[in-house]
Design a protein around this motif. Structure first.
Motif, PDB file in Angstrom:
ATOM      1  N   SER A  45      15.293  31.414  17.465  1.00 40.28           N
ATOM      2  CA  SER A  45      14.221  31.201  16.495  1.00 40.28           C
ATOM      3  C   SER A  45      14.007  29.723  16.198  1.00 40.28           C
ATOM      4  O   SER A  45      13.013  29.354  15.568  1.00 40.28           O
ATOM      5  N   LEU A  46      14.906  28.885  16.670  1.00 36.25           N
ATOM      6  CA  LEU A  46      14.775  27.444  16.459  1.00 36.25           C
ATOM      7  C   LEU A  46      13.744  26.823  17.388  1.00 36.25           C
ATOM      8  O   LEU A  46      13.171  25.777  17.077  1.00 36.25           O
ATOM      9  N   PHE A  47      13.467  27.459  18.517  1.00 27.25           N
ATOM     10  CA  PHE A  47      12.565  26.876  19.522  1.00 27.25           C
ATOM     11  C   PHE A  47      11.492  27.876  19.952  1.00 27.25           C
ATOM     12  O   PHE A  47      11.444  28.285  21.113  1.00 27.25           O
ATOM     13  N   PRO A  48      10.591  28.279  19.057  1.00 27.29           N
ATOM     14  CA  PRO A  48       9.585  29.276  19.421  1.00 27.29           C
ATOM     15  C   PRO A  48       8.254  28.689  19.905  1.00 27.29           C
ATOM     16  O   PRO A  48       7.318  29.439  20.191  1.00 27.29           O
ATOM     17  N   VAL A  49       8.171  27.365  19.995  1.00 29.14           N
ATOM     18  CA  VAL A  49       6.870  26.717  20.232  1.00 29.14           C
ATOM     19  C   VAL A  49       6.212  27.215  21.510  1.00 29.14           C
ATOM     20  O   VAL A  49       5.030  27.587  21.526  1.00 29.14           O
ATOM     21  N   ALA A  50       6.945  27.224  22.623  1.00 33.33           N
ATOM     22  CA  ALA A  50       6.331  27.602  23.892  1.00 33.33           C
ATOM     23  C   ALA A  50       5.989  29.083  23.945  1.00 33.33           C
ATOM     24  O   ALA A  50       5.002  29.483  24.571  1.00 33.33           O
ATOM     25  N   GLU A  51       6.802  29.930  23.291  1.00 31.01           N
ATOM     26  CA  GLU A  51       6.480  31.352  23.237  1.00 31.01           C
ATOM     27  C   GLU A  51       5.157  31.587  22.493  1.00 31.01           C
ATOM     28  O   GLU A  51       4.353  32.441  22.879  1.00 31.01           O
ATOM     29  N   ILE A  52       4.925  30.813  21.448  1.00 31.83           N
ATOM     30  CA  ILE A  52       3.674  30.902  20.699  1.00 31.83           C
ATOM     31  C   ILE A  52       2.517  30.378  21.540  1.00 31.83           C
ATOM     32  O   ILE A  52       1.440  30.982  21.621  1.00 31.83           O
ATOM     33  N   ASN A 221      13.791  18.524  19.534  1.00 31.48           N
ATOM     34  CA  ASN A 221      15.106  19.146  19.673  1.00 31.48           C
ATOM     35  C   ASN A 221      16.076  18.452  18.716  1.00 31.48           C
ATOM     36  O   ASN A 221      16.493  17.316  18.981  1.00 31.48           O
ATOM     37  N   PRO A 222      16.433  19.119  17.623  1.00 31.83           N
ATOM     38  CA  PRO A 222      17.300  18.460  16.629  1.00 31.83           C
ATOM     39  C   PRO A 222      18.705  18.190  17.143  1.00 31.83           C
ATOM     40  O   PRO A 222      19.422  17.349  16.588  1.00 31.83           O
ATOM     41  N   TYR A 223      19.121  18.874  18.199  1.00 28.74           N
ATOM     42  CA  TYR A 223      20.469  18.666  18.724  1.00 28.74           C
ATOM     43  C   TYR A 223      20.564  17.400  19.565  1.00 28.74           C
ATOM     44  O   TYR A 223      21.606  16.746  19.599  1.00 28.74           O
ATOM     45  N   THR A 224      19.474  17.045  20.259  1.00 27.99           N
ATOM     46  CA  THR A 224      19.483  15.843  21.099  1.00 27.99           C
ATOM     47  C   THR A 224      18.842  14.652  20.395  1.00 27.99           C
ATOM     48  O   THR A 224      19.019  13.515  20.814  1.00 27.99           O
ATOM     49  N   GLY A 225      18.072  14.926  19.345  1.00 24.65           N
ATOM     50  CA  GLY A 225      17.348  13.855  18.676  1.00 24.65           C
ATOM     51  C   GLY A 225      16.110  13.438  19.428  1.00 24.65           C
ATOM     52  O   GLY A 225      15.439  12.476  19.045  1.00 24.65           O
ATOM     53  N   GLY A 226      15.783  14.149  20.503  1.00 26.24           N
ATOM     54  CA  GLY A 226      14.604  13.842  21.297  1.00 26.24           C
ATOM     55  C   GLY A 226      13.718  15.055  21.451  1.00 26.24           C
ATOM     56  O   GLY A 226      13.612  15.874  20.543  1.00 26.24           O
ATOM     57  N   GLU A 227      13.061  15.152  22.627  1.00 26.78           N
ATOM     58  CA  GLU A 227      12.181  16.271  22.891  1.00 26.78           C
ATOM     59  C   GLU A 227      12.693  17.098  24.066  1.00 26.78           C
ATOM     60  O   GLU A 227      13.346  16.573  24.969  1.00 26.78           O
TER      61      GLU A 227
END
Length: 238
Positions: A45-52, A221-227
């Motif tokens: 649920s943290l990364f739903p952007v592409a599914e949307i 991406n909050p884990y990498t600090g990037g995209e």
């Protein structure tokens, strides 16, 4: 604060053990819902952007009103929910292999997509999307040969990294032709992928469809600090 980790549902399947879990993530300061198949993480649920975006981009190139749409793979429900935001949707059939996943939504275990199963336009069907796509009868056993305005697919990681070996045949020219037979002229096939667009799969799409494209979908991406990014393939039936 929520508990650190909770397994909300678990069930064995022919592809492996599928589970839904909730965990509190200190990095983002919220509960995160995750789906696992065996040891593999399928979605979060943290990364739903592409599914949307799969739903939005696919339906943006789908003409007409009173749309009859297939979603391949239910998961956390983000693609189906985003599709329902298009007021042209008259019927949305979600084909999901695991009855456990359907149960999650019938019990509203995922807050972001709660109410999805209760929408009058939605039908949740427990079936093998790939078997149906490559069959002559298609996705509706009661109406063999039923045609659809769009097919939005999010099941495998990529065309090469599949969850179950029988899926591989779908990503060939023959498999895509079988799918195209279930689309109306001008209908759209859109598909999510975890990796950047693959030239080989783009070529296979181009043999079957017209106006073939692929878009990279970038998100923080909050884990990498990037995209990070996923991809959405788009193709139109002539």
């Amino acid at each position: 604060m929520s508990t650190r980790f909770e397994e909300l549902s678990w069930q064995s399947s022919p592809m492996g053990e599928i589970s839904l879990r909730r965990r509190y993530d200190r990095t983002v300061g919220t509960d995160v819902y995750e789906v696992k198949l065996g040891d593999e993480f399928l979605m979060s649920s943290l990364f739903p952007v592409a599914e949307i975006e799969l739903a939005r981009l696919g339906l943006a190139r789908t003409p007409g009103t009173g749309l009859d749409v297939i979603v391949g793979g239910l998961g956390l429900g983000y693609t189906a929910q985003a599709a329902l935001e298009d007021r042209r949707i008259a019927a949305l059939t979600v084909v999901e292999y695991s009855d456990a996943v359907i149960d999650w939504h019938e019990r509203d275990l995922i807050p972001d997509t709660a109410g999805l199963a209760a929408d009058d336009r939605v039908r949740l069907v427990q079936a093998d999307f790939f078997a149906a796509a490559m069959s002559e009868g298609g996705f509706d056993a009661e109406r063999p040969g039923r045609l659809y305005d769009a097919v939005l697919l999010d099941i495998d990681h990529t065309p090469r990294h599949v969850l179950h070996s029988p899926h591989a045949g779908f990503y060939t020219v023959e498999g895509l032709r079988a799918l195209a037979a279930h689309l109306r002229p001008g209908g759209c096939f859109a598909m999510w992928s975890d990796d950047p667009p693959e030239d080989e799969f783009m070529a296979a799409l181009a043999e079957v469809f017209t106006d073939v494209d692929a878009e990279r979908i970038w998100f923080d991406n909050p884990y990498t600090g990037g995209e990070s990014s996923n991809s959405v393939y788009l193709a139109t039936k002539a």
